[in-house]
Scaffold this motif. Structure first.
Motif, short mmCIF file in Angstrom:
data_model
loop_
_atom_site.label_atom_id
_atom_site.label_comp_id
_atom_site.label_asym_id
_atom_site.label_seq_id
_atom_site.Cartn_x
_atom_site.Cartn_y
_atom_site.Cartn_z
N VAL A 1 1.49 10.39 -12.41
CA VAL A 1 1.03 9.26 -11.59
C VAL A 1 -0.47 9.12 -11.77
CG1 VAL A 1 2.84 9.57 -9.87
CG2 VAL A 1 0.65 10.72 -9.59
N SER A 2 -1.06 8.11 -11.16
CA SER A 2 -2.49 7.92 -11.34
C SER A 2 -3.23 7.74 -10.03
CB SER A 2 -2.75 6.72 -12.26
OG SER A 2 -1.98 5.62 -11.85
N ARG A 3 -2.47 7.73 -8.93
CA ARG A 3 -3.12 7.59 -7.62
C ARG A 3 -2.49 8.57 -6.65
NH1 ARG A 3 -3.79 2.72 -9.39
NH2 ARG A 3 -1.64 2.05 -9.17
N ARG A 4 -3.26 8.98 -5.67
CA ARG A 4 -2.74 9.97 -4.74
C ARG A 4 -1.58 9.43 -3.91
NH1 ARG A 4 -6.49 12.38 -0.97
NH2 ARG A 4 -7.53 13.07 -2.85
N THR A 5 -1.63 8.14 -3.61
CA THR A 5 -0.52 7.57 -2.84
C THR A 5 0.80 7.70 -3.61
OG1 THR A 5 -1.24 5.43 -3.69
CG2 THR A 5 -1.83 5.96 -1.45
N GLN A 6 0.73 7.46 -4.91
CA GLN A 6 1.92 7.59 -5.74
C GLN A 6 2.35 9.05 -5.83
OE1 GLN A 6 0.55 5.84 -9.39
NE2 GLN A 6 1.18 3.78 -8.79
N MET B 1 0.84 -1.19 0.00
CA MET B 1 0.00 0.00 0.00
C MET B 1 0.87 1.24 0.00
SD MET B 1 -3.05 0.20 2.72
CE MET B 1 -4.42 -0.86 2.36
N ALA B 2 1.86 1.22 0.89
CA ALA B 2 2.74 2.38 1.04
C ALA B 2 3.56 2.62 -0.21
CB ALA B 2 3.65 2.17 2.24
N ALA C 1 -3.19 5.64 6.82
CA ALA C 1 -2.59 4.40 7.30
C ALA C 1 -1.08 4.41 7.00
CB ALA C 1 -3.25 3.20 6.62
N ILE C 2 -0.73 4.82 5.80
CA ILE C 2 0.67 4.87 5.40
C ILE C 2 1.45 5.81 6.31
CG2 ILE C 2 2.24 5.57 3.57
CD1 ILE C 2 0.00 4.72 1.59
N GLN C 3 0.87 6.99 6.54
CA GLN C 3 1.51 7.95 7.43
C GLN C 3 1.77 7.38 8.81
OE1 GLN C 3 0.81 12.51 6.36
NE2 GLN C 3 -0.25 11.66 8.11
#
Lengths: 142, 142
Positions: free
Chosen positions: B125-130, A92-93, A131-133
């Motif tokens: 990118v295509s996702r906020r996590t990225q 996920m991260a 969650a990542i944070q």
DNA sequence: TTTACTTTCACCCAAAAGTATGATTTGATG
DNA sequence: CATCAAATCATACTTTTGGGTGAAAGTAAA
């Protein structure tokens, strides 16, 4: 740099003068060429080493220290996060979608959803970004 | 260390031999003492510097860099990211949802969606996590 | 003034993420 | 063996996110 060159010049001049002085003043003629060369070699080796160190002394090498990640087992246990859940958390991260995580772990999308939901409960968050944070803060992931 | 000493010995021996050879073979007697000394001084200065660097080459100084975040204006400009977009990016990285970001910036949800979409395009990118990951790599956000 | 950029917002649609509940299998433990 | 936790998957539903298009208003530069 200029200073170093000056020092070098001065050293060489002084040395030559000294040798000449010795030679003519005391008639020390039996000193062989090899002896002179050795003395000079030694001296200038020393000077060279000194100069080399001088030139590189302040070079602070910027190294991205890998900060060899030490996973916080204690915290993982305290929060009751399982191995599989931690795997999901890590992917996920890295920015993967649930589907991509499912593909990488060879399980179904639903499974990943279950895992992530459980993760959010245990981490007391409601979004993967949070969650990542939190996981990074707690050193659960690199 | 032993190797360095050996190299030094070999260098000195070779040099002396060479000079002797020149001296006796070609009767080059007009070379002055100063000349010999200069040559030797230069050579051994070089060797000294080399040895000095050799001896200290692997000494990496560990410095905990304070990493006082310096926003990478250059990169922001290169990617064409506007002030508002950067704000959104920052809140995103803090784990806020689009709705929460909209509330904080007193604009509509749609506006935030537009901003984030543009951000993803610019960050490729295509996702906020990225996006968060990439932004942190590029030092666009703390 | 015209042009370009920023910021704002709307609408629609599709995909992804998240919630809730329940079920099966498996491995470890008492 | 019974039990419990972990891991798996499903179904159904809601919310969030992302993509595409279009457009209005303001600002700054050419």
């Amino acid at each position: 740099m200029k200073k170093i060159i000056l020092i070098y010049g001065a050293s060489l001049a002084t040395l030559v003068f000294l040798l000449k002085y010795l030679e003519y003043q005391f008639f020390v003629r039996d000193l062989s060429l090899e002896f002179y060369l050795s003395v000079v070699a030694l001296l200038f080796t020393g000077l060279g080493i000194w100069a080399g160190l001088r030139l590189t002394r302040n070079k602070v090498v910027m190294v991205r220290v890998a900060t060899e990640f030490k996973s916080n087992e204690t915290e993982l246990e305290r929060l009751g996060i399982s191995k599989r859940e931690r795997e999901v958390l890590e992917l996920m991260a890295k920015g993967f979608s649930n589907q991509e995580i499912a593909d990488r772990l060879f399980v179904s999308l639903n499974t990943i959803k279950t895992h992530s939901s459980n993760l959010f409960l245990k981490l007391e968050v409601s979004r993967r970004t949070q969650a990542i944070q939190k996981a990074k803060e707690l050193c659960l992931i690199p």
